[in-house]
Design an enzyme around this catalytic site. Structure first.
Site, PDB file in Angstrom:
ATOM      1  N   LYS A 152      -8.842   2.414  15.496  1.00 31.44           N
ATOM      2  CA  LYS A 152      -7.471   2.798  15.888  1.00 31.44           C
ATOM      3  C   LYS A 152      -7.371   2.941  17.408  1.00 31.44           C
ATOM      4  N   SER A 200      -3.267   6.854  14.136  1.00 27.06           N
ATOM      5  CA  SER A 200      -3.664   8.022  13.336  1.00 27.06           C
ATOM      6  C   SER A 200      -3.977   9.197  14.247  1.00 27.06           C
ATOM      7  N   GLY A 214     -18.055  16.370   9.891  1.00 29.84           N
ATOM      8  CA  GLY A 214     -17.060  15.615  10.666  1.00 29.84           C
ATOM      9  C   GLY A 214     -15.662  16.223  10.622  1.00 29.84           C
ATOM     10  N   TYR A 261     -13.875   4.050  11.796  1.00 27.72           N
ATOM     11  CA  TYR A 261     -12.448   3.922  11.478  1.00 27.72           C
ATOM     12  C   TYR A 261     -11.594   4.375  12.661  1.00 27.72           C
ATOM     13  N   THR A 279      -6.399  10.799  13.937  1.00 19.29           N
ATOM     14  CA  THR A 279      -7.854  10.763  14.102  1.00 19.29           C
ATOM     15  C   THR A 279      -8.232  10.424  15.546  1.00 19.29           C
ATOM     16  N   ASN A 330      -9.021  12.291  -0.108  1.00 21.50           N
ATOM     17  CA  ASN A 330      -8.045  13.172   0.535  1.00 21.50           C
ATOM     18  C   ASN A 330      -7.604  14.297  -0.393  1.00 21.50           C
ATOM     19  N   LEU A 331      -7.150  15.369   0.241  1.00 23.09           N
ATOM     20  CA  LEU A 331      -6.878  16.598  -0.504  1.00 23.09           C
ATOM     21  C   LEU A 331      -5.791  16.450  -1.576  1.00 23.09           C
ATOM     22  N   ASN A 344      -6.347  -3.130  -1.637  1.00 22.75           N
ATOM     23  CA  ASN A 344      -6.305  -1.703  -1.992  1.00 22.75           C
ATOM     24  C   ASN A 344      -4.931  -1.333  -2.540  1.00 22.75           C
ATOM     25  N   GLY A 365       0.817  -1.213   0.000  1.00 19.33           N
ATOM     26  CA  GLY A 365       0.000   0.000   0.000  1.00 19.33           C
ATOM     27  C   GLY A 365       0.854   1.268   0.000  1.00 19.33           C
ATOM     28  N   TYR A 366       0.188   2.376   0.174  1.00 17.74           N
ATOM     29  CA  TYR A 366       0.840   3.684   0.030  1.00 17.74           C
ATOM     30  C   TYR A 366       1.983   3.880   1.042  1.00 17.74           C
ATOM     31  N   ILE A 367       1.672   3.895   2.324  1.00 22.08           N
ATOM     32  CA  ILE A 367       2.726   4.163   3.323  1.00 22.08           C
ATOM     33  C   ILE A 367       3.616   2.923   3.464  1.00 22.08           C
TER      34      ILE A 367
HETATM   35  P1  NAD Z   1      -3.358   1.617   1.895  1.00 19.63           P
HETATM   36  O1  NAD Z   1      -4.773   1.199   1.710  1.00 19.63           O
HETATM   37  O2  NAD Z   1      -2.618   2.168   0.735  1.00 19.63           O
HETATM   38  O3  NAD Z   1      -2.510   0.407   2.502  1.00 19.63           O
HETATM   39  C1  NAD Z   1      -3.085  -0.600   3.285  1.00 19.63           C
HETATM   40  C2  NAD Z   1      -2.669  -1.928   2.689  1.00 19.63           C
HETATM   41  O4  NAD Z   1      -3.178  -2.991   3.490  1.00 19.63           O
HETATM   42  C3  NAD Z   1      -3.221  -2.141   1.272  1.00 19.63           C
HETATM   43  O5  NAD Z   1      -2.147  -2.554   0.435  1.00 19.63           O
HETATM   44  C4  NAD Z   1      -4.259  -3.243   1.430  1.00 19.63           C
HETATM   45  O6  NAD Z   1      -4.336  -4.054   0.274  1.00 19.63           O
HETATM   46  C5  NAD Z   1      -3.731  -3.989   2.643  1.00 19.63           C
HETATM   47  N1  NAD Z   1      -4.741  -4.684   3.451  1.00 19.63           N
HETATM   48  C6  NAD Z   1      -5.889  -4.185   3.977  1.00 19.63           C
HETATM   49  N2  NAD Z   1      -6.503  -5.129   4.698  1.00 19.63           N
HETATM   50  C7  NAD Z   1      -5.739  -6.250   4.645  1.00 19.63           C
HETATM   51  C8  NAD Z   1      -5.846  -7.557   5.190  1.00 19.63           C
HETATM   52  N3  NAD Z   1      -6.880  -7.922   5.939  1.00 19.63           N
HETATM   53  N4  NAD Z   1      -4.853  -8.456   4.923  1.00 19.63           N
HETATM   54  C9  NAD Z   1      -3.793  -8.109   4.159  1.00 19.63           C
HETATM   55  N5  NAD Z   1      -3.641  -6.889   3.606  1.00 19.63           N
HETATM   56  C10 NAD Z   1      -4.613  -5.977   3.846  1.00 19.63           C
HETATM   57  O7  NAD Z   1      -3.341   2.647   3.114  1.00 19.63           O
HETATM   58  P2  NAD Z   1      -2.158   3.568   3.669  1.00 19.63           P
HETATM   59  O8  NAD Z   1      -2.537   4.978   3.440  1.00 19.63           O
HETATM   60  O9  NAD Z   1      -0.857   3.065   3.229  1.00 19.63           O
HETATM   61  O10 NAD Z   1      -2.354   3.313   5.232  1.00 19.63           O
HETATM   62  C11 NAD Z   1      -1.577   2.352   5.919  1.00 19.63           C
HETATM   63  C12 NAD Z   1      -1.980   2.361   7.390  1.00 19.63           C
HETATM   64  O11 NAD Z   1      -1.794   3.673   7.915  1.00 19.63           O
HETATM   65  C13 NAD Z   1      -3.427   1.995   7.649  1.00 19.63           C
HETATM   66  O12 NAD Z   1      -3.475   1.233   8.838  1.00 19.63           O
HETATM   67  C14 NAD Z   1      -4.098   3.335   7.875  1.00 19.63           C
HETATM   68  O13 NAD Z   1      -5.227   3.224   8.692  1.00 19.63           O
HETATM   69  C15 NAD Z   1      -2.987   4.114   8.555  1.00 19.63           C
HETATM   70  N6  NAD Z   1      -3.082   5.569   8.386  1.00 19.63           N
HETATM   71  C16 NAD Z   1      -3.180   6.103   7.131  1.00 19.63           C
HETATM   72  C17 NAD Z   1      -3.276   7.478   6.982  1.00 19.63           C
HETATM   73  C18 NAD Z   1      -3.423   8.100   5.618  1.00 19.63           C
HETATM   74  O14 NAD Z   1      -3.886   9.239   5.536  1.00 19.63           O
HETATM   75  N7  NAD Z   1      -3.041   7.442   4.542  1.00 19.63           N
HETATM   76  C19 NAD Z   1      -3.237   8.306   8.117  1.00 19.63           C
HETATM   77  C20 NAD Z   1      -3.137   7.720   9.379  1.00 19.63           C
HETATM   78  C21 NAD Z   1      -3.054   6.346   9.510  1.00 19.63           C
HETATM   79  C1  WQD Z   2      -7.549  17.656   4.460  1.00 18.24           C
HETATM   80  C2  WQD Z   2      -8.199  19.025   4.361  1.00 18.24           C
HETATM   81  C3  WQD Z   2     -10.603  18.899   4.130  1.00 18.24           C
HETATM   82  C4  WQD Z   2     -10.558  17.008   0.155  1.00 18.24           C
HETATM   83  C5  WQD Z   2      -8.034  12.095   6.811  1.00 18.24           C
HETATM   84  C6  WQD Z   2      -8.631  11.157   7.822  1.00 18.24           C
HETATM   85  C7  WQD Z   2      -7.676  10.965   8.979  1.00 18.24           C
HETATM   86  C8  WQD Z   2      -6.307  10.508   8.473  1.00 18.24           C
HETATM   87  C9  WQD Z   2      -5.792  11.436   7.432  1.00 18.24           C
HETATM   88  C10 WQD Z   2      -6.253   8.107   8.402  1.00 18.24           C
HETATM   89  C11 WQD Z   2      -9.500  19.138   5.172  1.00 18.24           C
HETATM   90  C12 WQD Z   2      -9.968  19.507   2.875  1.00 18.24           C
HETATM   91  C13 WQD Z   2     -10.190  17.584   1.353  1.00 18.24           C
HETATM   92  C14 WQD Z   2     -11.182  17.820  -0.837  1.00 18.24           C
HETATM   93  C15 WQD Z   2     -11.000  19.716   0.648  1.00 18.24           C
HETATM   94  N1  WQD Z   2      -6.391   9.214   7.834  1.00 18.24           N
HETATM   95  N2  WQD Z   2     -10.409  18.912   1.603  1.00 18.24           N
HETATM   96  N3  WQD Z   2     -11.385  19.157  -0.549  1.00 18.24           N
HETATM   97  O1  WQD Z   2      -9.724  14.784   6.703  1.00 18.24           O
HETATM   98  O2  WQD Z   2      -7.558  15.764   7.611  1.00 18.24           O
HETATM   99  O3  WQD Z   2      -7.793  13.355   7.439  1.00 18.24           O
HETATM  100  O4  WQD Z   2      -6.774  11.571   6.378  1.00 18.24           O
HETATM  101  O5  WQD Z   2      -6.039   7.857   9.545  1.00 18.24           O
HETATM  102  O6  WQD Z   2      -8.243  10.007   9.813  1.00 18.24           O
HETATM  103  O7  WQD Z   2      -9.862  11.729   8.291  1.00 18.24           O
HETATM  104  O8  WQD Z   2      -7.558  14.650   5.365  1.00 18.24           O
HETATM  105  O9  WQD Z   2      -6.928  15.026   3.025  1.00 18.24           O
HETATM  106  O10 WQD Z   2      -9.314  14.369   3.560  1.00 18.24           O
HETATM  107  O11 WQD Z   2      -8.521  16.642   4.160  1.00 18.24           O
HETATM  108  O12 WQD Z   2     -11.229  20.920   0.853  1.00 18.24           O
HETATM  109  O13 WQD Z   2     -11.569  17.358  -1.917  1.00 18.24           O
HETATM  110  O14 WQD Z   2      -8.594  19.242   2.989  1.00 18.24           O
HETATM  111  O15 WQD Z   2     -11.797  19.551   4.439  1.00 18.24           O
HETATM  112  O16 WQD Z   2      -9.562  20.442   5.666  1.00 18.24           O
HETATM  113  P1  WQD Z   2      -8.262  14.716   6.825  1.00 18.24           P
HETATM  114  P2  WQD Z   2      -8.078  15.096   3.946  1.00 18.24           P
END
Ligand code: NAD
Ligand code: WQD
Length: 345
Positions: free
Chosen positions: A156, A128, A297, A152, A130, A202-203, A39, A14-16
């Site tokens: 966490k 997160s 929210g 969600y 969050t 996301n933004l 994903n 995945g992404y991170i």
């Molecule tokens: P992502 O969806 O790109 O990565 C998650 C990966 O997990 C994906 O490759 C998906 O295929 C895999 N996956 C999901 N469920 C699975 C399962 N049951 N078994 C095996 N693989 C599974 O998301 P990301 O943005 O890389 O996020 C990674 C982690 O960081 C997540 O736990 C997410 O909640 C947390 N996080 C993300 C953000 C964000 O904004 N991206 C912010 C805070 C926390």
């Molecule tokens: C950022 C800012 C929006 C989209 C989310 C999850 C959080 C964490 C990180 C996982 C806000 C504004 C967004 C758009 C906009 N993920 N926006 N137009 O909401 O801070 O956090 O991702 O843990 O749990 O809630 O991130 O990128 O969605 O929004 O104006 O089309 O951009 O209102 O102010 P957020 P975001």
């Protein structure tokens, strides 16, 4: 470079996860990836191998099934686990709470059980910002009250509570909760990056899709927040800095049993319009936008107090908003349809 430990990375395609697998490989670790590709695309792993010349063992399976995880712990000399695998879309979690609780919590249970049986005790968890809900004070320290306003976020918070109890159950566990703020950007090579399916929530991915022509304009959610320009303020962090934070946490916790919690952010708040301007500056692309209703929210302002990570982990973010925008655009412009482009050639 001498090989360091073997680290199991769940959600590593995945992404991170993919940026962290790359960082681990570059720092001499031996990352092993488990992902069900729900994903993500295997192409991310192929590209990490290409960037590092390393072979990354990959297991396509669902972490909720402990019986599928056991053989990996027999086959590989795993010494630690970084657990990214989870569902992450806030809105979807409101529509499908059971799917979120099941995937995010059963995945955690199953991994911890298997680790316990194989005597593997190093665990890094993707938490997160969050968990802070609508924080009363910014910058937000790790000691701020926690609350969840959607399923969600609740997964966490519950995971952190489960991990606290597990860490107390026997002395060997070393567990770190990393509370990420808003990860954006991509590896500077432009080979791996964020590949959201469908319309981005996301933004930053929304902005890059406007820039590449996939979407006509950005909708800015609200301009009457009590912030410097009325739009929402967040702490955007470059995904490569975030990946380095995981390696710093692994290295720190090795000699420090118990449970640890760190914010990973830059400590700087940027508004939606700040991001739009930075993107235009860094890329020369114009981003048309319209102000629309605030998104239900959303909080006005959230950015991290990063002093704990800086003092204890000796980690702080190096990239600023301009580099985040530059690298997000570099990835998007080279891969207009994400990893889909590689599948069609
Ligand atoms: P992502 O969806 O790109 O990565 C998650 C990966 O997990 C994906 O490759 C998906 O295929 C895999 N996956 C999901 N469920 C699975 C399962 N049951 N078994 C095996 N693989 C599974 O998301 P990301 O943005 O890389 O996020 C990674 C982690 O960081 C997540 O736990 C997410 O909640 C947390 N996080 C993300 C953000 C964000 O904004 N991206 C912010 C805070 C926390
Ligand atoms: C950022 C800012 C929006 C989209 C989310 C999850 C959080 C964490 C990180 C996982 C806000 C504004 C967004 C758009 C906009 N993920 N926006 N137009 O909401 O801070 O956090 O991702 O843990 O749990 O809630 O991130 O990128 O969605 O929004 O104006 O089309 O951009 O209102 O102010 P957020 P975001």
């Amino acid at each position: 470079m001498t090989k360091k430990e073997s680290i199991l990375v769940t959600g590593g395609a995945g992404y991170i996860g993919s940026h962290t697998v790359l960082e681990l490989a570059q720092q001499g670790y031996n990352p092993i990836v488990v992902d069900n590709l729900s994903n993500s695309s295997l192409e991310s792993i192929r590209r990490i191998e290409e960037l590092t010349d390393a072979t990354i063992p990959f297991y396509e399976l669902d972490v909720v099934h402990p019986e599928s995880l056991h053989p990996i712990f027999y086959e590989q000399p795993i010494e630690g686990v970084i657990h990214f695998a989870a569902f992450k879309a806030v809105g979807e979690s409101v529509e499908k709470p059971l799917a979120y609780y099941q995937n995010n919590l059963e995945g955690l249970f199953s991994l911890l059980q298997v680790m316990d049986q194989h005597d593997v005790s190093q665990f890094v968890f993707s938490s997160s910002c969050t968990v802070y809900g609508d924080a009363e004070v910014v910058p937000i320290p790790e000691t701020a009250p926690v609350s969840a306003v959607n399923p969600y976020g609740q997964t966490k918070l519950m995971s952190e509570i489960i991990l606290r109890d597990v860490a107390q159950s026997r002395s060997g566990w070393s567990i770190t909760n990393l509370r990420y703020f808003n990860p954006v950007g991509a590896h500077p090579s432009g080979r791996i990056g964020e590949d959201p399916s469908g319309i981005p929530n996301n933004l930053m991915p929304y902005i890059t899709q406007v820039a590449v022509g996939t979407r006509p304009f950005l909708r800015v959610f609200g301009d009457t927040y009590p912030t410097h320009d009325g739009t929402g303020v967040r702490d955007y962090i470059h995904v490569v800095d975030l990946a380095k934070g995981h390696v710093a946490a692994l290295e720190y916790q090795k000699a420090k049993p118990g449970v640890h919690t760190f914010n990973l952010g830059t400590g700087k708040g940027s508004s939606v319009l700040d991001v739009v301007k930075a993107f235009e500056r860094a890329t020369g692309k114009s981003i048309p936008y319209e102000i629309v209703e605030a998104r239900p929210g959303d909080v006005a302002e959230a950015y991290a107090d990063t002093s704990k990570a800086s003092t204890i982990l000796h980690w702080s973010a190096e990239f600023g908003l301009d580099e985040m925008c530059r690298d997000a655009w570099n990835w998007q412009s080279k891969n207009p349809h994400g990893y889909e482009d590689a599948r069609s050639v």
